[in-house]
Write an enzyme that holds these catalytic residues in place. Structure first.
Site, PDB file in Angstrom:
ATOM      1  CG  ASP A   8      -1.647   1.254   1.363  1.00 47.28           C
ATOM      2  OD1 ASP A   8      -1.511   2.056   0.614  1.00 47.28           O
ATOM      3  OD2 ASP A   8      -2.253   1.269   2.543  1.00 47.28           O
ATOM      4  CE  LYS A  70      -1.372   7.334  -3.571  1.00 39.22           C
ATOM      5  NZ  LYS A  70      -1.854   6.387  -2.533  1.00 39.22           N
ATOM      6  CD  GLU A 171      -4.755   3.617  -2.165  1.00 36.69           C
ATOM      7  OE1 GLU A 171      -5.533   4.496  -1.850  1.00 36.69           O
ATOM      8  OE2 GLU A 171      -3.819   4.002  -2.605  1.00 36.69           O
ATOM      9  CG  ASP A 193      -8.975   4.539   1.164  1.00 33.51           C
ATOM     10  OD1 ASP A 193      -8.413   5.050   1.911  1.00 33.51           O
ATOM     11  OD2 ASP A 193      -8.609   3.656   0.371  1.00 33.51           O
TER      12      ASP A 193
END
Ligand code: AMP
Length: 516
Positions: A8, A70, A171, A193
């Site tokens: 992850d 990211k 994810e 999420d």
């Protein structure tokens, strides 16, 4: 044979997991932590630090400490909001409008993919150490709402790290896999999420080993750090009014404010009031200045109204796209550290009208799902079928700058669709196709994935040549384009221009650099 792990790769933290005895387990790093901060730094001596060590020295070395990278993956500099450019290190626009990260210590610039590859490398090494055998492959997770360029950038980061990227997995889908592995009966699950930098909602039907995504929605530029920034601005504005100094202008103060803001935010998930103390935050002609204040949960919630409405949109969108009403959701799974905030919890609860599931660890469940997917691909895990979707519509620019959709969002992947093109002028030998991803009507409002030139069309009156362009989205959610001239049966050559991802040549160079 090397091992395949699940990773992850988060905006704030990353986690590595592997299957052991039919269950995913999280591998702790050398510092005994189960999550590794997604931070890379270069120390005074030019030594590379990754994770906790990098994070710890951030205040003293803000210009050479790279966090939250990211957010830049697969994005052009021009696409970034002013907010996401405001970091304690320096990013600049490259020659092709790409994001370049400056490292003064090494007098070097990095692509976001390279920084991410260093985090992936560290996690793979930790896993190798634990397993006592080399890790050669990985399933890497991405926000479901990542577009093609962002997915390709993530895959390239894995390759630069020397890993065979077996799958790019969404994810929330990963979270649902980990959650649903032991569930006995069929149910409709909503995964919410909220990570450090991104937000996804996915709705899945789970049962009998089949995981079918019905819809997905989200925002790749919304996460826990946006909440931190609200506190940073609140603190800095107050300080500016009182002392006439904007703390955001100094890298070190900004780094300290950011850390204090995150700490305050996390504390406010547990208590109603928190203290913020930053001694010697700056100095004026009157001497050293300290920042000392308190922030209550309700004050904090008052600062975040716009962020809460940005969370509500995708939640409603995912329900509409799945054709469901809130009472048709059987279970709500909260993922990502940001979902621990009481206001987020309460919002989800009031919209879905059921208490979220408390049995999953929001920090680890995504990596667990990635490990399960790795197990499926290596046939260690059997009898599981995963049907995911593409989050954004894929299409082409047509006359008048309008986008024509070829593959609508929420189509199950892998998928192949094709369209026929012709010429608009007599004896035209070349047609340009502009590939787009997004939901807006006008081409210019969507993400441009690239331009493809179809060349070598035999001369003919306009409208006669028939070129069939096929779009394949693979199980990674990554697009491939091919074209065929229907009159001659010949495959067309395609040239891509202006994509936000690294060229293959650059990736190869970076793989070599990383090996060295
Ligand atoms: P993740 O990417 O899932 O690791 O999420 C990290 C984000 O969650 C960061 O923005 C953290 O500040 C935030 N976070 C972690 N724990 C909490 C908490 N207890 N309350 C609020 N936010 C949290």
């Amino acid at each position: 044979m090397g091992k395949v792990v699940g990773i992850d790769l988060g905006t704030t933290n990353s986690v590595v997991s592997v299957m052991e005895g039919g269950k995913p387990i999280v591998i702790a790093n050398a510092e005994s932590m189960r999550t590794t901060p997604s931070v890379v730094a270069f120390s005074k001596d030019g030594e590379r630090l990754v994770g906790q060590m990098a994070r710890r020295q951030a205040v003293l070395n803000p210009q050479n400490t790279f966090a939250g990278v990211k957010r830049y993956m697969g994005r052009k500099y021009g696409e970034l909001s002013a907010d996401s450019k405001r970091v304690p290190y320096t990013i600049r626009r490259g020659d092709n409008n790409e994001v370049r990260i400056q490292c003064p210590r090494l007098e070097k610039e990095f692509a976001p993919e390279e920084i991410s590859s260093m985090i992936l490398r560290k996690l793979a090494e930790e896993a190798s150490r634990y397993l006592g055998q080399p890790v050669t492959g990985a399933v890497i997770t991405v926000p479901a709402y990542f577009n093609d360029a962002q997915r390709q950038a993530t895959r390239n980061a894995g390759r630069i790290a020397g890993l065979e990227v077996k799958r790019i997995l969404n994810e929330p889908t990963a979270a649902a896999l980990a959650y649903g592995l032991d569930q006995q009966y069929s149910q409709t699950v909503l995964v919410f999420d909220l990570g450090g930098g991104t937000f996804d909602v996915s709705i899945l039907d789970v049962g009998d080993g089949v995981f079918e995504v019905r819809s997905t929605a989200g925002d790749t530029q919304l996460g826990g750090t946006n909440f931190d920034k609200k506190i940073v601005d609140w603190l800095a504005d107050d300080f500016l009014a009182a002392e006439g100094v904007d703390l955001r202008r100094d890298r070190q103060s900004l780094q300290r404010l950011t850390e204090a803001a995150e700490k305050a935010k996390i504390e406010l998930s547990g208590v109603n009031v928190t203290e913020i103390n930053l001694p010697f935050i700056t100095a004026t002609a009157d001497g050293p200045k300290h920042l000392e204040t308190t922030l209550s949960r309700s004050q904090f919630e008052g600062l975040c109204g716009d962020l809460m409405s940005r969370l509500r949109g995708p939640l409603k969108q995912a329900l509409t796209d799945a054709g469901l009403t809130p009472d048709q959701i059987d279970e709500v799974v909260l993922v990502g550290g940001g979902s621990r905030m009481p206001m987020v919890h309460d919002m989800v609860r009031s919209l879905i009208r059921r208490p979220p599931n408390q049995n999953v660890n929001p920090d680890e469940v995504v990596a667990g799902g990635a490990a399960i997917q790795a197990g499926i691909l290596t046939q260690e895990v059997q009898d599981i079928l995963l049907l995911d979707v593409t989050p954004l519509s894929l299409g082409l620019e047509t006359i008048g700058g309008v986008m024509k959709k070829v593959i609508p969002r929420n189509t199950t992947i892998p998928v192949r669709r094709s369209d026929i093109f012709s010429t608009s002028e007599n004896n035209q030998t070349m047609v340009e196709v502009h590939v787009l991803q997004g939901e807006r009507e006008m081409a210019a409002d969507n993400k441009a994935l690239g331009r493809f030139k179809l060349m070598g069309i035999p001369p003919a009156p306009r409208g006669v040549p028939q070129v069939q362009v096929a779009f394949d989205i693979d199980a990674n959610g990554i697009l491939q384009v091919s074209a065929m001239d229907r009159t001659t049966g010949r495959e067309q050559s395609l040239t891509i221009q202006g994509s936000a991802t690294l060229s293959e040549e650059k990736v190869q160079q970076m793989i070599k650099d990383a090996e060295e």
